[in-house]
Every structure is written in C-alpha cells, then in structure tokens.
Design an enzyme around this catalytic site. Structure first.
Site, PDB file in Angstrom:
ATOM      1  N   SER A 113     -12.440 -35.521  24.216  1.00 40.19           N
ATOM      2  CA  SER A 113     -13.659 -35.470  25.014  1.00 40.19           C
ATOM      3  C   SER A 113     -13.460 -35.911  26.456  1.00 40.19           C
ATOM      4  O   SER A 113     -12.657 -35.325  27.166  1.00 40.19           O
ATOM      5  CB  SER A 113     -14.725 -36.313  24.329  1.00 40.19           C
ATOM      6  OG  SER A 113     -15.955 -36.120  24.953  1.00 40.19           O
ATOM      7  N   HIS A 114     -14.145 -36.966  26.854  1.00 43.56           N
ATOM      8  CA  HIS A 114     -14.140 -37.392  28.257  1.00 43.56           C
ATOM      9  C   HIS A 114     -12.965 -38.311  28.574  1.00 43.56           C
ATOM     10  O   HIS A 114     -12.820 -38.737  29.714  1.00 43.56           O
ATOM     11  CB  HIS A 114     -15.440 -38.122  28.551  1.00 43.56           C
ATOM     12  CG  HIS A 114     -15.667 -39.240  27.593  1.00 43.56           C
ATOM     13  ND1 HIS A 114     -16.010 -39.012  26.281  1.00 43.56           N
ATOM     14  CD2 HIS A 114     -15.528 -40.567  27.719  1.00 43.56           C
ATOM     15  CE1 HIS A 114     -16.099 -40.160  25.649  1.00 43.56           C
ATOM     16  NE2 HIS A 114     -15.807 -41.125  26.492  1.00 43.56           N
ATOM     17  N   ASP A 277     -18.247 -32.536  30.437  1.00 38.38           N
ATOM     18  CA  ASP A 277     -17.073 -33.372  30.166  1.00 38.38           C
ATOM     19  C   ASP A 277     -15.881 -32.569  29.662  1.00 38.38           C
ATOM     20  O   ASP A 277     -15.918 -31.331  29.626  1.00 38.38           O
ATOM     21  CB  ASP A 277     -17.438 -34.500  29.186  1.00 38.38           C
ATOM     22  CG  ASP A 277     -17.643 -33.992  27.774  1.00 38.38           C
ATOM     23  OD1 ASP A 277     -17.965 -32.798  27.616  1.00 38.38           O
ATOM     24  OD2 ASP A 277     -17.485 -34.766  26.810  1.00 38.38           O
ATOM     25  N   ASP A 279     -14.592 -31.720  26.815  1.00 43.38           N
ATOM     26  CA  ASP A 279     -14.745 -30.719  25.748  1.00 43.38           C
ATOM     27  C   ASP A 279     -16.079 -29.980  25.812  1.00 43.38           C
ATOM     28  O   ASP A 279     -16.412 -29.232  24.884  1.00 43.38           O
ATOM     29  CB  ASP A 279     -14.541 -31.357  24.372  1.00 43.38           C
ATOM     30  CG  ASP A 279     -15.557 -32.434  24.061  1.00 43.38           C
ATOM     31  OD1 ASP A 279     -16.064 -33.060  25.013  1.00 43.38           O
ATOM     32  OD2 ASP A 279     -15.850 -32.647  22.875  1.00 43.38           O
ATOM     33  N   ASP A 281     -19.292 -30.919  25.716  1.00 43.44           N
ATOM     34  CA  ASP A 281     -20.515 -31.248  24.971  1.00 43.44           C
ATOM     35  C   ASP A 281     -21.451 -32.184  25.727  1.00 43.44           C
ATOM     36  O   ASP A 281     -22.614 -32.315  25.372  1.00 43.44           O
ATOM     37  CB  ASP A 281     -20.191 -31.783  23.559  1.00 43.44           C
ATOM     38  CG  ASP A 281     -19.260 -32.972  23.565  1.00 43.44           C
ATOM     39  OD1 ASP A 281     -18.853 -33.419  24.655  1.00 43.44           O
ATOM     40  OD2 ASP A 281     -18.928 -33.453  22.453  1.00 43.44           O
ATOM     41  N   ARG A 282     -20.946 -32.829  26.785  1.00 42.36           N
ATOM     42  CA  ARG A 282     -21.825 -33.718  27.547  1.00 42.36           C
ATOM     43  C   ARG A 282     -22.331 -33.021  28.803  1.00 42.36           C
ATOM     44  O   ARG A 282     -21.727 -32.066  29.275  1.00 42.36           O
ATOM     45  CB  ARG A 282     -21.079 -34.980  27.981  1.00 42.36           C
ATOM     46  CG  ARG A 282     -20.604 -35.807  26.827  1.00 42.36           C
ATOM     47  CD  ARG A 282     -20.055 -37.121  27.325  1.00 42.36           C
ATOM     48  NE  ARG A 282     -19.612 -37.911  26.184  1.00 42.36           N
ATOM     49  CZ  ARG A 282     -19.442 -39.216  26.208  1.00 42.36           C
ATOM     50  NH1 ARG A 282     -19.672 -39.886  27.324  1.00 42.36           N
ATOM     51  NH2 ARG A 282     -19.035 -39.861  25.137  1.00 42.36           N
ATOM     52  N   LYS A 376     -23.595 -31.540  20.372  1.00 39.07           N
ATOM     53  CA  LYS A 376     -24.267 -31.599  21.659  1.00 39.07           C
ATOM     54  C   LYS A 376     -23.639 -30.536  22.544  1.00 39.07           C
ATOM     55  O   LYS A 376     -22.510 -30.114  22.296  1.00 39.07           O
ATOM     56  CB  LYS A 376     -24.167 -32.987  22.268  1.00 39.07           C
ATOM     57  CG  LYS A 376     -22.781 -33.587  22.405  1.00 39.07           C
ATOM     58  CD  LYS A 376     -22.919 -35.054  22.794  1.00 39.07           C
ATOM     59  CE  LYS A 376     -21.589 -35.686  23.136  1.00 39.07           C
ATOM     60  NZ  LYS A 376     -20.902 -36.236  21.966  1.00 39.07           N
TER      61      LYS A 376
END
Ligand code: VG1
Ligand code: CO
Length: 543
Positions: A113-114, A277, A279, A281-282, A376
C-alpha cells in the site's frame, strides 16, 4: 507434469496484519519466505481445483518476481486458470473488481500500500476471497497456523510467463490470461457516475490536479480522467508506476502529498486536487483552499451519493471503522438508514456489504468505497466528488461548509508515533487498558468520562467476535480519544492516537483543527504518558 515438491521449514512471523502480510523486501527475500506463505494460503483453501485465481500488484519492487512464483505455484496446486494484469499491474480495487467480474475463486494482491517501495522498502501479500474482499480473520488465522507447521511447497518447473503480452498462455495444464488492468474497471466506473456531467464541467474550464504518486493509479486515472472525461493532458501527474515510486512515500496525506496541498492552498490553485496511494485504494481530496478530512469526506459522499446514477435510489446504510469520526453517523441518522462501527481494516466491511446492509464504507485513513467492489477505492471517491461538484455546481469549500452547517462539524485529527520500541508500545497500551475502570469511575483531568473500553466488534452478519480493537475514551460532551497500535507497520510499533470533538450546527466551525483539539491532545498525553514512555516530544505524523 513437472510439478516439484520442495522441502521447507516454517517461519514464525507470517501472521497477516490489518491488510495482509507486510515486511521489508529483504525479509521477503529470505529463502522460501514467499513460497511458504503462498503454500500456507493454498493449503488453507479447499476446493481450489480447477478454479480461477486473480494475481496482480501495485508494481513495486519484487512484484514481478513474486507474480512468477505465484503463477508456478498456482499451477502446481491445481488451479485451472490465472488472470493477471498486464505488466503484473492491478490496483487493489481493480483486483477486487476483476475477481467479482470474472467470478474468480479469489485473488492474490501484492502490495504494501502506502509504505515506501524499492529494494530497501516494503512488500506485502494479501489474499482476497471470491466476494473480492480481503480474506476474513477465519482465513488469515488458518494461513498463519499453517505457516507455522509447513514442511513442503509445490511449484511447477516452468519458465516465466510473458506479462507484457495480453492474451492466453499456458503453464503446465493451467491457463494464464494476461488482461488489460484498466478496461473493466473504467467500464464499471462509467455505470456508476454521470460521466457526461463531469466531462461537460471539464469542457467549461474546470481545473483539476490528480497526483498518482508514481503508483498504481496512474494508468487508471489517465485513462478515465484524461481519456473518458476529457480533462486536459497533464491533469494527472506522476502517472507512471515506478518500482520505488520515484523514491517517494506513496501515502496521500498532508505530509507526503505536501506539494499538492501547497498548490491547493496557493493563489493559482485549480478547482480540485486529489491523490491516491501505492495500491490505489486510498484517496486524498483537497478543494481550492479547503482540505477535506477523510472522515468528513465519507459523510459528505454518503449525504450526496444520490446525485450519482449508480446510487440514485439511495444508500442502504453506512459503515465506518471505529476510529473514524462520527460525522457519517449524523448523515445515517438523518437518512434513517443503518450505521455500523467496525474495527480498523476493510475486511470487516465485507459481510455488511455482501448482506446488502450498507452501501458506503469509510475509514479515517483516507479510505472510502462502496458496494461496487469489496475494497476501498481511491479513484471511485475522486469520481464521486467530481460527480457531486458537477451536479451541485458548487465548489469543495462551499459543499463542506454547507455540510457542517447542516450536521455540525467533527473536528478530527490523528497523531502517529512511528517506529516506537514494540515493548514500550505494548506496555503503554496494557497500562492504559488497566486504567480504564478507574477512568470511567473518576473521570480524568476534571472531565467526566462516559466511555472507557477496549473495542470489541460483534459482526451482526456471521456472529464472529473481534476483541482488542482499540482503546476508546469518550467524554460527556461527545469528544473522544482512541488509542491503538498499527497492524501494517514493518519496523517497531506505530502508536496511533485519534482525536475528535463535535461542534453542533450554529457553533464555531472555523477554528484551526489542531487548536480546536489542543485540550484533547493534552489529555491523551497525560493519560497515556506518551512523552515519558517513548521519549518523543511530538508525533511523527499528524494527519
Ligand atoms: C492502516 C489504516 C487502516 C487501513 C489499513 C490498510 O492500518 O489505519 O485504516 O485499513 O492501513 O490500508 P493500521 O493497522 O496501520 O492502522 V492500505 O491502503 O495500507 O491497504
Ligand atoms: Co492502500
């Protein structure tokens, strides 16, 4: 068939956290570390024979290596077909959609992710089930248990698959289909939003900047925002995913997306700024001169969702993670729909979404999404904002202020203390838990405390229980402090402190956030003795 059975010995630390297994790249590069985890996963999935598995990741360093390992192991373990994004790329929401759209058995999403990428950065492996959502604890617990006793793994002895070429290839008896990562996702977005209204808005000079942070959303955002919606070239910046995210930290918050923030607060700000982010999703949403907290964004999106064609019939309910502000609760109350408070992590929304009890979900950590997938979805949130702006003909700042005037404002902030010694952090939390009964009885700092507990979630759909999800201290005036330890970090512990204070309609909504929360910050410090225990005078990150 050239399936090999290879002996291995267990690792002790393959317990998935909030969102899959996350470690440093070098940690994943230990002999058989990846293979052990993937085999433990496959061993925990009965009835996979002949089924379809989706594989993709955010393009970070080591993504390509692990995809090839996963494909060979999927073939050896009896999967019938693998769908993989071209170049190994699939955003997390994109992977969720591919799983659902093609009726796959599940998917492996490679992402941290982030967290930063590159040889010295982080890597992660996550499993999503056939509903497209992160595996529930029942599965992740089984994988962990298996990883501790594993003695062998299975792999096909075959060459690498060419991921640059769309179409069908074969690995042993298994079909590998390389698919366009963006096309299906873009088609889904078109069914949800009023693309014509948004395109018309761009035509009349609406200006936007989308910072993809050299991460996975770049190709998606370019295709949809500049392609389908006709925004000028250059609207999407940092659009090419890089293995190390250009050396940056692909976390769309006010610290790591500071350039965007400064632009949006400056004299030549465009109408709308957004970022996503690692991946995808944010999301980060900033209007000209107006930052929108993720908690407010969730509430505003829920209150206005009916303006998008996909939600025109209204929403069934809203869910938010426990530390997320209660702004959305007021919207649910007004709409007369269900509201749910779940532990941190998207996996807890899956049952509620599958049961049709909620339509929109969100977390304070910049995650918002709906029942269109089971993750998300950063770009989804950005498109819903654009749809709302286009239909209301109002700017972000105006929409936010009107929302506060109607529902009141939940001043909200999160203070993170990163890379704290794990033992220190665990002791801080344990001591805090021990104090809770006394806090409830006696209050603290001259203030009455009406809630002091360690959050336990009872899933209303499957009846499962998840305990120790964060310490909540609630005050008589509705203010709240939440303490919990991160489940996604890779070094030491990260202590998260969530602060919230409600100001009713008609109250002062124009205060600076940190100033409005200053008394709660002081209370949090003294009740948990953060400075004395951690030696830190201030948080590492304030969002
Ligand atoms: C963090 C966030 C949580 C989010 C999770 C995964 O978890 O707080 O809200 O669901 O990251 O998001 P934690 O345990 O570190 O607080 V992502 O975009 O990293 O997949
Ligand atoms: Co993410």
């Amino acid at each position: 068939m050239s399936v090999k059975i290879i002996a291995t010995t267990p690792y002790e630390d393959q317990k998935p956290g909030t969102s899959g297994l996350r470690k440093r790249v070098v940690h994943f590069q230990q002999p058989n570390y990846v293979e052990n985890f993937i085999q433990s996963l496959f061993d925990s999935l009965p009835e996979k024979q002949g089924k379809t598995l989706v594989i993709g990741g955010d393009g970070r360093y080591f993504n390509d290596t692990v995809i090839q390992i996963a494909i060979r192991m999927a073939a050896a373990n009896g999967f019938g077909r693998v769908l993989v994004g071209q170049g190994g790329i699939l955003s997390t929401p994109g992977a969720s959609h591919v799983i659902r759209h093609y009726g796959a058995f599940g998917g492996i999403v490679l992402s941290a992710s982030h967290n930063p990428g590159g040889p010295d950065g982080d890597f992660g492996i996550k499993y999503n089930a056939s509903n497209g959502g992160p595996a529930p604890e029942r599965i992740t617990d089984a994988v962990y248990a298996r990883s501790r006793v594993i003695t062998e793994y299975k792999s096909a002895d075959t060459p690498d698959v060419d991921l640059s070429r769309k179409g069908i290839q074969h690995v042993e008896g298994m079909i590998v289909e390389v698919i366009d990562p963006v096309a299906d996702y873009a088609a889904l977005m078109e069914t949800l939003f009023d693309f014509d209204a948004i395109a018309a808005m761009f035509k009349t000079g609406f200006r936007m900047r989308f910072d993809a942070m050299h991460a996975v959303t770049g190709p998606y955002a370019k295709a949809i925002i500049e392609g389908h919606l006709g925004a000028p070239d250059g609207t999407v910046i940092n659009a090419v995913p890089l293995p190390d995210f250009g050396g940056g930290h692909p976390d769309p918050n006010l610290v790591y997306a500071k350039d965007l923030y400064d632009l949006m607060m400056g004299p030549d700000a465009p109408d709308f700024g957004a970022a996503s982010d690692g991946d995808g999703d944010r999301n980060l949403v900033i209007g000209r001169g107006r930052f929108v907290t993720p908690s407010d964004s969730l509430a505003i999106l829920a209150a206005n969702a009916h303006l998008a064609p996909g939600y025109a019939k209204g929403i069934a309910g809203i869910a938010r993670s426990m530390p997320t502000s209660a702004a959305a609760d007021r919207v649910a109350e007004k709409l007369g729909i269900e509201m749910h408070e779940t532990p941190t992590g998207w996996k807890f929304f899956g049952n509620l979404l599958d049961a049709g009890r909620v339509t929109i979900c969100g977390e304070e950590s910049a995650g918002t999404g709906s029942d269109h997938v089971r993750e998300k979805d950063g770009l989804w949130a950005v498109l819903l904002w654009l749809n709302i702006i286009a239909r209301r003909g109002a700017g972000v700042d105006e929409i936010v202020r009107e929302h506060w005037a109607t529902y009141g404002r939940n001043y909200y902030s999160r203070h993170d203390y990163e890379e704290v010694d794990s033992e220190t952090a665990n002791r801080l939390m344990a001591d805090l838990r021990a104090k809770l009964p006394a806090l409830l009885a006696d209050g603290f700092g001259g203030r009455e405390i009406v809630l002091a507990d360690d959050f336990t979630y009872h899933d209303p759909v499957d009846g499962s229980t998840s305990a120790s999800q964060g310490v909540r201290i609630g005050f008589a005036d509705g203010s709240r402090i939440v303490f919990r330890l991160s489940g996604t970090g890779t070094v030491g512990a990260t202590l998260r402190i969530y602060l919230e204070r409600y100001e009713a309609p008609g109250g002062d909504h124009e205060r600076e956030t940190q100033e409005a929360l200053a008394d709660l910050v002081a209370l949090a410090e003294s009740v948990a003795e953060i400075g004395a225990r951690t030696g830190r005078a201030a948080p590492s990150v304030i969002t």
